[in-house]
Structure formats: structure tokens, C-alpha cells
Design a protein around this motif. Structure first.
Motif, mmCIF file in Angstrom:
data_model
loop_
_atom_site.group_PDB
_atom_site.id
_atom_site.type_symbol
_atom_site.label_atom_id
_atom_site.label_comp_id
_atom_site.label_asym_id
_atom_site.label_seq_id
_atom_site.Cartn_x
_atom_site.Cartn_y
_atom_site.Cartn_z
ATOM 1 N N UNK A 1 0.827 -1.208 0.000
ATOM 2 C CA UNK A 1 0.000 0.000 0.000
ATOM 3 C C UNK A 1 0.860 1.257 0.000
ATOM 4 N N UNK A 2 0.465 2.232 -0.832
ATOM 5 C CA UNK A 2 1.152 3.528 -0.872
ATOM 6 C C UNK A 2 0.183 4.630 -0.468
ATOM 7 N N UNK A 3 0.680 5.561 0.333
ATOM 8 C CA UNK A 3 -0.118 6.703 0.774
ATOM 9 C C UNK A 3 0.273 7.913 -0.051
ATOM 10 N N UNK A 4 -0.726 8.596 -0.615
ATOM 11 C CA UNK A 4 -0.505 9.793 -1.426
ATOM 12 C C UNK A 4 -0.743 11.023 -0.548
ATOM 13 N N UNK A 5 0.315 11.461 0.117
ATOM 14 C CA UNK A 5 0.185 12.569 1.059
ATOM 15 C C UNK A 5 -0.242 13.860 0.362
ATOM 16 N N UNK A 6 0.212 14.068 -0.871
ATOM 17 C CA UNK A 6 -0.155 15.281 -1.613
ATOM 18 C C UNK A 6 -1.651 15.315 -1.870
ATOM 19 N N UNK A 7 -2.206 14.188 -2.293
ATOM 20 C CA UNK A 7 -3.645 14.124 -2.561
ATOM 21 C C UNK A 7 -4.434 14.271 -1.267
ATOM 22 N N UNK A 8 -3.930 13.727 -0.196
ATOM 23 C CA UNK A 8 -4.610 13.850 1.099
ATOM 24 C C UNK A 8 -4.712 15.309 1.512
ATOM 25 N N UNK A 9 -3.606 16.070 1.368
ATOM 26 C CA UNK A 9 -3.622 17.490 1.755
ATOM 27 C C UNK A 9 -4.547 18.295 0.852
ATOM 28 N N UNK A 10 -4.514 17.980 -0.462
ATOM 29 C CA UNK A 10 -5.370 18.707 -1.391
ATOM 30 C C UNK A 10 -6.849 18.463 -1.091
ATOM 31 N N UNK A 11 -7.187 17.207 -0.824
ATOM 32 C CA UNK A 11 -8.580 16.894 -0.505
ATOM 33 C C UNK A 11 -9.017 17.568 0.785
ATOM 34 N N UNK A 12 -8.119 17.614 1.757
ATOM 35 C CA UNK A 12 -8.454 18.241 3.037
ATOM 36 C C UNK A 12 -8.653 19.740 2.883
ATOM 37 N N UNK A 13 -7.746 20.372 2.167
ATOM 38 C CA UNK A 13 -7.828 21.830 2.018
ATOM 39 C C UNK A 13 -9.096 22.254 1.302
ATOM 40 N N UNK A 14 -9.548 21.442 0.365
ATOM 41 C CA UNK A 14 -10.734 21.802 -0.403
ATOM 42 C C UNK A 14 -12.015 21.211 0.128
ATOM 43 N N UNK A 15 -12.016 20.769 1.372
ATOM 44 C CA UNK A 15 -13.218 20.145 1.933
ATOM 45 C C UNK A 15 -13.855 21.038 2.987
ATOM 46 N N UNK A 16 -15.065 20.658 3.363
ATOM 47 C CA UNK A 16 -15.749 21.373 4.433
ATOM 48 C C UNK A 16 -15.250 20.956 5.807
ATOM 49 N N UNK A 17 -14.427 19.916 5.858
ATOM 50 C CA UNK A 17 -13.959 19.424 7.154
ATOM 51 C C UNK A 17 -13.194 20.497 7.914
#
Length: 449
Positions: free
Chosen positions: A370-386
Motif C-alpha cells: 500500500x502507498x499513501x498519497x500525502x499530496x492528494x490527502x492534503x489537497x482533498x483536506x484543504x478543499x473540503x468542508x472538514x
């Protein structure tokens, strides 16, 4: 030693009635060990055989337990008779094999499958005891896999303890969480599986050996019963103990329903975890990457299918189905015996082996690649309502709700969110950045934020 070792007429009759199959080798081994313990108890208390004859009996049991004679055990577990056919198959093979060992030493000895090999025994105490041995060992294998999986998840919990990501409830943005906490939650579920399996070892270790037909110890001398229990622990090296209520142990199989439920709950947790990973590794999320273990399509070259997760999920459903069948077999017991023990054993062996295979595949093949995509995680977080929700205590619930309902554009980065929050609250950007740290947002500061 002669090569004409075989089974006898009772096994032949069972083959005609139930068809050709294959008695599971772990059960063959366990039943041979039970026979060895019983024969040792008879010899200890009665001195029934000469030293040479008894050595041949011990050698026969050891030979069968080693797996070298598995081809002589061709009965399926789907049979009637509570396992009498399994018991007679073993009795006949051991008698024939012991005679063969004696002939190889120029000794003229005859062993009777009933009078010698089955002395002081009934199918109803030796077969359930063998089932207990086989399933106890399988439970230990499953427990070891669960322990290894928990350790693998805890390792990743530590690895990603500061990687903030979007937490979701009901498939919607909720609040920030660290990826370490996500792995920790999975590890928590597996920890309960580990605890259950450890407790199950205590629950299933009782045996009815010495109870003979219906748990009344009919035709079994007391010295033999105690000697057989001691010999059984010595032969198997397992913490087995004779039940204190032998009629109950003979009539009721609910402990196997409990084991089946343990396997099933572990499978349910695996199913849920794999579902989570299916979402995280999907192209819609992209926050993790499924290992590229094989071609994803015969026509679409740029595609990776989540085959390992699907494999484990399919096995999880299979395990739950076998566990359900065990419950039905438990309920089919009548009066002083449950004659469906062989069927029940087949389902538990299938469920347990499938669980071992599922956990191993998930841990080694999937988690290992398994590989974790930290860049995608940050992008999804920044653009979310969370992140907006996380600032509710500082911006105010109604302020966040108003921004959301008015269709305000979500920040494209965490820094944009810092600017927005600073303007709304009048606080310094540095203070907002501290509020957006993993320690504050994911509850790692005791909720003081």
C-alpha cells in the motif's frame, strides 16, 4: 514392512454410502494422536500388550499422525453417524499398520480394530476430542495472524500520526483526523478480535475423552480415564482438559458456535476495513494506492483493480456463511448427542482456514504494498468542508453555516483557509495556523483547542 496396509470393511461400507472424499489431514493427525493417548492409557493401567506389540501400536499411530498415510483416509466429512465412519477408518488402518510393523520384525501379532484399537472408547468421545485438537490448533494459527495484523496497523498508526486528512461521516466531509488515528481505529477493532480469540482458546479446550457413548463413562475404568487425559496432553502438547460435565460435553456443541462467531466477527471487521480501503484507493479519492499486482483490465491499460481487497472481502462473506452453518448444526443436536459434528467440523475448518488466508493476504500482499498519497490527502483536506467545520468553535457555528449555505468558495489550500479565518475572527494568521495543526484539529491536545 509390508505395503498392503489398508482399511477394512467398515470403511469400505462408508465409502459406498458417502462417496469418495478426503478427510482433512489436521483431523486425521488429531484422531491418530487421540488413539495414541488412549492406547498408552490402556497399556499403563492394564499392561494389555507385550512391549513389542505396544511398540508396533505406537509406531502405527505416529506413522498416521505424520501424514504419510493420508491416502487411506478418503471419507468426506459430509456423512451420517456422528463420525463413527471416521473412527472405524482410523481403527482399521491402525490395526492393519501395527500388524504390518510386527510382520516386518518377524512377529506374529494380530490387532483387532475394536477390541484393541478402540478399547474403552466410543466414537462419541474420541472424535469430538480429535475435532477439539484440530480446531484448537487452527484457532492458534488464526490468533497469530490477528496479532500480526494488529501490529502492522499499529506500526502505520505511529508512522502517520501527524498526517492530517479529511474525516468523513455518511460519505460526507466531517472533521479533520490524522491518518494515524484512522489506522489506530482499525487496529482497535483487530485488538478486540485478538482478545476474543485468546478467550476462545479457554472456551474450547475441554474434551469428552473417557465419557464414551453418552458421557456416563460406560465401560471405561476410572484409572484409564485419568491416564488418557494425562496422555492426551503429553501427546498433543496442548492445554486440553476433560470436561467436568461429560454428558453436557457430549450432547451440546455450543462452544463451536461460539468459535464460529469469533471467526465471523473477525471476518466482519476485515470486510469493513477492506471497504474503507476500497474508498481510499478509488480514483474518486486517490488518497491511497492499491498495489499493482496484476493487469487491471484486458482492454484498459491504465487501470488497477482492487483485486486483493475484493479477494479478502469475498473470503469474509464465505467465512460468515460457514459460521452461520455451524449455528444450524449446533441446533440439530438431539437428546444425548449431536450427530452432525463431522459437518460442523467441515464448516469450522473451512471458516478458520479461509480466515487465516484472508488475513495473510490483507496484511502481506495489500498492506505490504500500500502507498499513501500525502499530496492528494492534503489537497482533498484543504478543499473540503472538514476544515471549515473544525473552525466552528472559533468562527462560530452560525458563521460557518452561513458561509456554507451562501455558496462561498472553499479554500484551495490550507493557507487560503488561514487567511479566511484570520479575516473572519480578527486573529493573527499564526494563531490560526496553530488552531489548524494536527494536535489541535485531531484532538491530540486534550480538546483544549
Amino acid at each position: 514392512m509390508r505395503d498392503d496396509v489398508t482399511f477394512g470393511p467398515e470403511t469400505s461400507a462408508a465409502l459406498r454410502n458417502f462417496g469418495e472424499g478426503r478427510t482433512p489431514p489436521p483431523l486425521v493427525r488429531a484422531l491418530a494422536e487421540v488413539k495414541l493417548a488412549c492406547l498408552r492409557a490402556v497399556q499403563e493401567t492394564e499392561r494389555r500388550w507385550s512391549p513389542e506389540a505396544f511398540a508396533a501400536l505406537e509406531a502405527a499411530c505416529g506413522d498416521v499422525a505424520s501424514g504419510r498415510r493420508n491416502g487411506l483416509f478418503r471419507l468426506p466429512l459430509f456423512q451420517g453417524g456422528a463420525g463413527t465412519s471416521l473412527n472405524m477408518n482410523m481403527n482399521e488402518v491402525l490395526a492393519s499398520l501395527a500388524c504390518s510393523f510386527c510382520a516386518g520384525q518377524d512377529l506374529e501379532m494380530r490387532f483387532d480394530p475394536i477390541e484393541d484399537i478402540n478399547r474403552h472408547q466410543s466414537t462419541n468421545d474420541v472424535v469430538p476430542t480429535a475435532v477439539t485438537i484440530a480446531l484448537y490448533r487452527l484457532l492458534c494459527l488464526a490468533e497469530n495472524q490477528v496479532i500480526a495484523l494488529q501490529e502492522a496497523l499499529v506500526e502505520r498508526e505511529r508512522q502517520f500520526e501527524n498526517l492530517l486528512m479529511e474525516g468523513r461521516t455518511e460519505m460526507q466531509s466531517a472533521l479533520p483526523i490524522t491518518l494515524g488515528q484512522v489506522f489506530g481505529a482499525w487496529a482497535g477493532a483487530v485488538e478486540r478480535d485478538r482478545w476474543r480469540m485468546n478467550k476462545l482458546k479457554e472456551r474450547i479446550r475441554t474434551v469428552p475423552l473417557g465419557g464414551t457413548a453418552i458421557g456416563t463413562c460406560f465401560a471405561a475404568p476410572r484409572p484409564y480415564i485419568h491416564a488418557a487425559e494425562r496422555a492426551l496432553r503429553s501427546v498433543t502438547q496442548l492445554p486440553l482438559c476433560r470436561s467436568q460435565n461429560l454428558p453436557d460435553e457430549t450432547a451440546h456443541l455450543d462452544k463451536w458456535g461460539e468459535l464460529a462467531n469469533g471467526f465471523s466477527l473477525c471476518a466482519i471487521n476485515l470486510f469493513k476495513m477492506c471497504g474503507d480501503f476500497l474508498l481510499y484507493t478509488s480514483s474518486m479519492s486517490g488518497e491511497m494506492e492499491h498495489p499493482k499486482v496484476q493487469a487491471g483490465s484486458s482492454i484498459m491499460a491504465a487501470k488497477t483493480n482492487p483485486v486483493l481487497l475484493e479477494h479478502v472481502r469475498g473470503l469474509a462473506v464465505h467465512i460468515q456463511g460457514e459460521a452461520w452453518k455451524v449455528g444450524q448444526y449446533v441446533a440439530l443436536g438431539t437428546l444425548q448427542l449431536n450427530s452432525y459434528l463431522p459437518h460442523l467440523c467441515a464448516s469450522l475448518l473451512e471458516a478458520g482456514n479461509s480466515l487465516v488466508r484472508a488475513i495473510s493476504s490483507f496484511r502481506l500482499d495489500f498492506l505490504g504494498g500500500l502507498r499513501v498519497n500525502a499530496t492528494r490527502i492534503e489537497r482533498n483536506l484543504a478543499g473540503s468542508l472538514a476544515m471549515m467545520n473544525a473552525l466552528g468553535p472559533k468562527l462560530g457555528y452560525h458563521c460557518v453555516k452561513r458561509l456554507y449555505e451562501n455558496g462561498e468558495a472553499l479554500p484551495a489550500s490550507l493557507e487560503e483557509l488561514v487567511v479566511l479565518a484570520a479575516e473572519a475572527t480578527g486573529k493573527a494568521p499564526e494563531e490560526i495556523r496553530e488552531l489548524l495543526s494536527p494536535g489541535s484539529l485531531a484532538g491530540m491536545n486534550g480538546g483544549d483547542a
